[in-house]
Design a protein around this motif. Sequence first.
Motif, mmCIF file in Angstrom:
data_model
loop_
_atom_site.group_PDB
_atom_site.id
_atom_site.type_symbol
_atom_site.label_atom_id
_atom_site.label_comp_id
_atom_site.label_asym_id
_atom_site.label_seq_id
_atom_site.Cartn_x
_atom_site.Cartn_y
_atom_site.Cartn_z
ATOM 1 N N ILE A 27 -7.919 -6.364 0.256
ATOM 2 C CA ILE A 27 -7.550 -4.965 0.075
ATOM 3 C C ILE A 27 -8.611 -4.192 -0.704
ATOM 4 O O ILE A 27 -8.760 -2.981 -0.551
ATOM 5 C CB ILE A 27 -6.168 -4.862 -0.631
ATOM 6 N N ILE A 59 -5.361 0.816 4.406
ATOM 7 C CA ILE A 59 -6.206 1.064 3.230
ATOM 8 C C ILE A 59 -7.631 1.420 3.651
ATOM 9 O O ILE A 59 -8.296 2.228 3.006
ATOM 10 C CB ILE A 59 -6.185 -0.157 2.280
ATOM 11 N N THR A 60 -8.101 0.819 4.759
ATOM 12 C CA THR A 60 -9.430 1.186 5.270
ATOM 13 C C THR A 60 -9.433 2.611 5.796
ATOM 14 O O THR A 60 -10.348 3.404 5.516
ATOM 15 C CB THR A 60 -9.858 0.212 6.382
ATOM 16 N N SER A 104 -9.212 5.066 2.890
ATOM 17 C CA SER A 104 -10.487 5.184 2.167
ATOM 18 C C SER A 104 -11.430 6.138 2.883
ATOM 19 O O SER A 104 -12.098 6.969 2.256
ATOM 20 C CB SER A 104 -11.141 3.811 2.014
ATOM 21 N N THR A 158 -17.344 5.528 0.917
ATOM 22 C CA THR A 158 -16.634 4.251 1.047
ATOM 23 C C THR A 158 -17.609 3.088 1.140
ATOM 24 O O THR A 158 -17.382 2.010 0.566
ATOM 25 C CB THR A 158 -15.726 4.263 2.287
ATOM 26 N N SER A 210 -10.714 1.378 -2.481
ATOM 27 C CA SER A 210 -9.272 1.598 -2.594
ATOM 28 C C SER A 210 -8.875 1.898 -4.032
ATOM 29 O O SER A 210 -7.910 2.629 -4.286
ATOM 30 C CB SER A 210 -8.504 0.375 -2.079
ATOM 31 N N VAL A 258 -3.038 0.258 -7.559
ATOM 32 C CA VAL A 258 -3.864 -0.614 -6.722
ATOM 33 C C VAL A 258 -4.149 -1.916 -7.455
ATOM 34 O O VAL A 258 -4.137 -3.003 -6.855
ATOM 35 C CB VAL A 258 -5.179 0.092 -6.343
#
Length: 383
Positions: A24, A231-232, A235, A244, A251, A271
């Motif tokens: 993550i 989460i990708t 971002s 990123t 994240s 997070v």
Amino acid sequence: MDNQTISPRQFMFLVMMYTIGSSILIIPTPATAQAKQDAWMSVILSILIGLLLMLFYSKIGSMMKGKTFVQGVIETFGGFFGRILCFFYLSFIYILAALVLRNIGDFMTTQIIPDTPLQFTHILFLLVVIWGAWLGIEAIGRTSEIFVPWIILLFCFLLAAVSPQIKVDNLQPMLGEGLTPVLGASTVVIGTPLLEMIILLMIFPYVKERKKAIHGWLLGVLLGGGVLVAITLLSILVLGSDLTSINNYPSYVIAEKINIAGFLEGLEIIVAIIWMLTIFFKLTILYYACTVGIAQFLKMENHRPLLFPIGIGIIVLSIIAYPNVAYYETFVKNTWFPYALTHGLVLPLFVWAGLSIKNRIRKKNTPSENGKQNQTNENQATT
């Protein structure tokens, strides 16, 4: 060895958290560096390939008929050659556990407690992991049922809190450089964590109801993979592909941007909590699989005497494995995927071939033995 079992649902939760684990935080950066704004497509493609890989792993687990990977390989290939294969398999688990522990240390010492020595962080975290491995897989599975709802709740809150920062234009242009970068970036997720799931064949025999266990394995990968896709994508939507790709923990950075009504800020700890919980379960599974596998390799009846000695070695290896984060990123980009592919695909293919040949020989011998038994019975009846 432990005579414990877990339910298919608990196994699904363990697979889910194993999938999320360290990924993550570390997946968005290398994936975006290669595929730019299309990195989320690479993650989706990787998960689809991963489902096929999990079906292959579960097939091997079913062919071993209730034995762990180490037990099944030694029984199939014999004491000498089987132990050689198991040595490479166990070394893969050992090295992976050390690298995961180092991920924890790097994150804590760079983002949360920068003045704390790396060794101290490793020792404290590993003590909790050792305690979990000491209690056994049943306790680990039950604990996962407690924490998964909290992880899902925190993740949903993160998505809702960051949503005002989203910029849809960051996804443009889609497939601007074609499919090649998307395919190349997919190896990042395939290498971590999908090929690493060969380790779960040390846990698979402890799951009740084998058919449901396979479904749980697939569903766990889908759920965990969905979190990685989200989460990708998040971002990229919040930071853009450029930021990123240069942030070590994107994240975590997007969580720092949470600002609700001008007073609710600094919620990046969300997070951190999600990551600490999921990586705890990943490292505990690795540690348990490693100690149980070594115990079976050495024909020991209990894995618990190995917990502390192996822990000392993992701490040392985690510190000397790589000097800094930049070296680690180069290692993940150039070395880890071929290494994981060797142990996560080539080795299982070899084992599957051996199991298939052995099962065919067994099937051929079974009718002849039955025929001999029937002939003997007929002769006795005639006499």
